[in-house]
Design a protein around this motif. Sequence first.
Motif, mmCIF file in Angstrom:
data_model
loop_
_atom_site.group_PDB
_atom_site.id
_atom_site.type_symbol
_atom_site.label_atom_id
_atom_site.label_comp_id
_atom_site.label_asym_id
_atom_site.label_seq_id
_atom_site.Cartn_x
_atom_site.Cartn_y
_atom_site.Cartn_z
ATOM 1 N N LEU A 1 0.705 -1.166 0.064
ATOM 2 C CA LEU A 1 -0.100 -0.032 -0.080
ATOM 3 C C LEU A 1 0.872 1.238 0.101
ATOM 4 N N SER A 2 1.955 1.280 0.714
ATOM 5 C CA SER A 2 2.722 2.484 0.712
ATOM 6 C C SER A 2 3.604 2.604 -0.416
ATOM 7 N N PHE A 3 3.737 1.611 -1.199
ATOM 8 C CA PHE A 3 4.549 1.770 -2.555
ATOM 9 C C PHE A 3 3.569 1.988 -3.622
ATOM 10 N N ALA A 4 2.261 1.649 -3.485
ATOM 11 C CA ALA A 4 1.719 1.502 -5.086
ATOM 12 C C ALA A 4 -0.002 1.902 -4.597
ATOM 13 N N GLY A 5 -0.251 2.301 -3.459
ATOM 14 C CA GLY A 5 -1.648 2.546 -3.283
ATOM 15 C C GLY A 5 -2.661 1.653 -3.424
ATOM 16 N N MET A 6 -4.102 2.091 -3.596
ATOM 17 C CA MET A 6 -4.964 1.215 -3.760
ATOM 18 C C MET A 6 -6.284 1.734 -4.509
ATOM 19 N N VAL A 7 -6.822 0.653 -5.251
ATOM 20 C CA VAL A 7 -8.009 1.160 -6.077
ATOM 21 C C VAL A 7 -9.301 0.222 -5.241
ATOM 22 N N SER A 8 -10.381 0.951 -5.071
ATOM 23 C CA SER A 8 -11.420 0.196 -4.761
ATOM 24 C C SER A 8 -12.385 0.415 -5.421
ATOM 25 N N LEU B 1 -25.305 -3.267 -15.398
ATOM 26 C CA LEU B 1 -24.684 -2.252 -14.264
ATOM 27 C C LEU B 1 -25.952 -1.532 -13.713
ATOM 28 N N ALA B 2 -26.349 -1.634 -12.432
ATOM 29 C CA ALA B 2 -27.484 -0.996 -11.958
ATOM 30 C C ALA B 2 -27.268 0.521 -11.913
ATOM 31 N N THR B 3 -26.120 1.008 -11.671
ATOM 32 C CA THR B 3 -25.531 2.303 -11.553
ATOM 33 C C THR B 3 -24.290 2.375 -12.306
ATOM 34 N N ASP B 4 -23.731 3.583 -12.247
ATOM 35 C CA ASP B 4 -22.279 3.800 -12.535
ATOM 36 C C ASP B 4 -21.459 3.343 -11.496
ATOM 37 N N PRO B 5 -20.337 2.617 -11.802
ATOM 38 C CA PRO B 5 -19.367 2.004 -10.941
ATOM 39 C C PRO B 5 -18.895 2.978 -10.088
ATOM 40 N N GLU B 6 -18.754 2.963 -8.701
ATOM 41 C CA GLU B 6 -17.901 3.556 -7.766
ATOM 42 C C GLU B 6 -16.358 3.260 -7.665
ATOM 43 N N ILE B 7 -15.622 4.169 -7.905
ATOM 44 C CA ILE B 7 -14.360 3.923 -8.116
ATOM 45 C C ILE B 7 -13.422 4.910 -7.086
ATOM 46 N N GLU B 8 -12.745 4.383 -6.241
ATOM 47 C CA GLU B 8 -12.060 5.365 -5.525
ATOM 48 C C GLU B 8 -10.343 5.022 -5.391
ATOM 49 N N LEU B 9 -9.410 6.158 -5.639
ATOM 50 C CA LEU B 9 -8.334 5.587 -5.689
ATOM 51 C C LEU B 9 -7.423 6.437 -4.504
#
Length: 557
Positions: A463-470, A481-489
């Motif tokens: 995580l400290s080197f390359a972060g995370m995408v949810s 798809l029911a709605t737009d995807p939720e994406i968090e960087l």
Amino acid sequence: MIAPRDELVFAALGGVGEIGMNLAIYGLGQEGRRTWLAVDVGMSIASEEHLPGVDLIYPDIRYLVEERRNLAGIVLTHAHEDHIGALLDLWPQLQVPVYATPFTAALLQAKREGEPGAPEIPVKIIPLGGRFSVGAFELEYVSVAHSIPESNALVIRTPLGVILHTGDWKIDPTPVIGAPTDERRLRALGDEGVLALIGDSTNAVRDGRSPSESDVAKTLAGLVASAPGRVAVTTFASNVGRIRSAALAARAAGREVVVVGRAMERIVQVARETGYLDGIQDFRGIDAYQSLPRQRILALCTGSQGEGRAALARIAEAQHPSVTLDRGDRVIFSSRTIPGNEKEVGRVVNGLIRQGIEVISDRTHLVHVSGHPRRAEIEEMYGWVRPRIVVPVHGEALHLSEHAAIARALQVPEVVVCENGDLVRLAPGPAAIIDEVPAARIYKDGRLLVEADAPTVPHRRRLSFAGMVSIALAITRKGDLATDPEIELTGIPQETADGATLDDVAYDAVMETFESLPRARRGDPDALAEAVRGAVRSAIAQHWGKKPMCHVHVLAV
Ligand SMILES: [Zn+2]
Ligand SMILES: [Zn+2]
């Protein structure tokens, strides 16, 4: 009584191949039916770079927990953290009696009081030089000089032979506190016959003898007397001899000692209670600092290793609420920088120098000596004790091998270099590594203990080197798809080199992958998540050159 198949064995569960985390065990009896004695339960400090978020490293005691019924007790040699630092956290799994001399017991108690929820450990206090028995082991403390009051070597007498576990020691004919290393007792032990010496290797690479604590006291007195403004002395808080020397230097120069930092306050209190500051003037609380003239102050500070939260680092950043230093003041590092702490110490030193404060260290002045024996001291010890077997401990591989070479050069008949977890048979002879016991590390991570092979820390490092995408995807029964995807960087740069946002890159990768999947596969949440995860990581890596962690949550709606 010895039965024919009885053996005397030794293993290090920590402290061999490393400096820190000392835990030795001695076993007596036949395989599967041994009784055990543990010596010291220490810790290591974790390096932030390699183990992000981990504070401390402890030995893994699963073997002792399994053998708890056969563990007669834990004996502490001295109160340094690499010998007692894991005890409060690990003892509840063992619940066996603990033995220590008065200062060690008092410091452990003070530490316990500072940690809410720490266990009440029944410590049996043994006087200096005391003899006592723990299970089948007949024990005797022998005083040795070191860098904390009441360092002890431990004599372990068994029907199969006598062991000298040296603990941390040096030969200092003029220590500032306590008696010198008890040569007479050690010679007598040699006459009695010592089967095995398990000994400190820390300074086995260094020739000659370490200077005396009294030499440091003289240097300090000179440096304190010649200082034009305020003086701050930082040292390892546990080095009561050094505190004593600083206090005497202050008194001779007409300065008051102001104690700055919790660890220093605690040790001063324990040292007063146990008599190690007898004859030393009262110290002043931090409130006296502002009212005393500059030439009347000697501040005794924590933080010799550059610890960010300790007094000296805050003073160097001009962030300390009540202690300031100015141009012309003098800071003495009466300490050694422990390998791994160079950057932190450098930051403090540079912060001080930028403010025009003079910094004195062991680079130019004899303001610190080690508490461990150099080669000539090890040789002298072997002359006194004349062991049949030597097992080097308390050192990294290089220290152990140099220590072994010294022992061989002195014609010690058997020298065994082992690693943590090797079970060494000491008797009946010949000495040999005969088995392995589980030995590993555990991490103190916040308030929890985490096994070193758990994925926690590797995940955190990634995580400290390359972060995370949810990513969250809501899928209808028909596979839309029911709605737009939720994406968090998180922890990922915002823009690519050509000015696109990585948010959009991730979004496009999600949509393309989703649309390219046949409807039937969209209905399988695991397959969908896996496909999206792979696509998003690759798409981000194309722009960034790094693959983040990626969590995809698929909700059926
Ligand atoms: Zn020590
Ligand atoms: Zn040590």
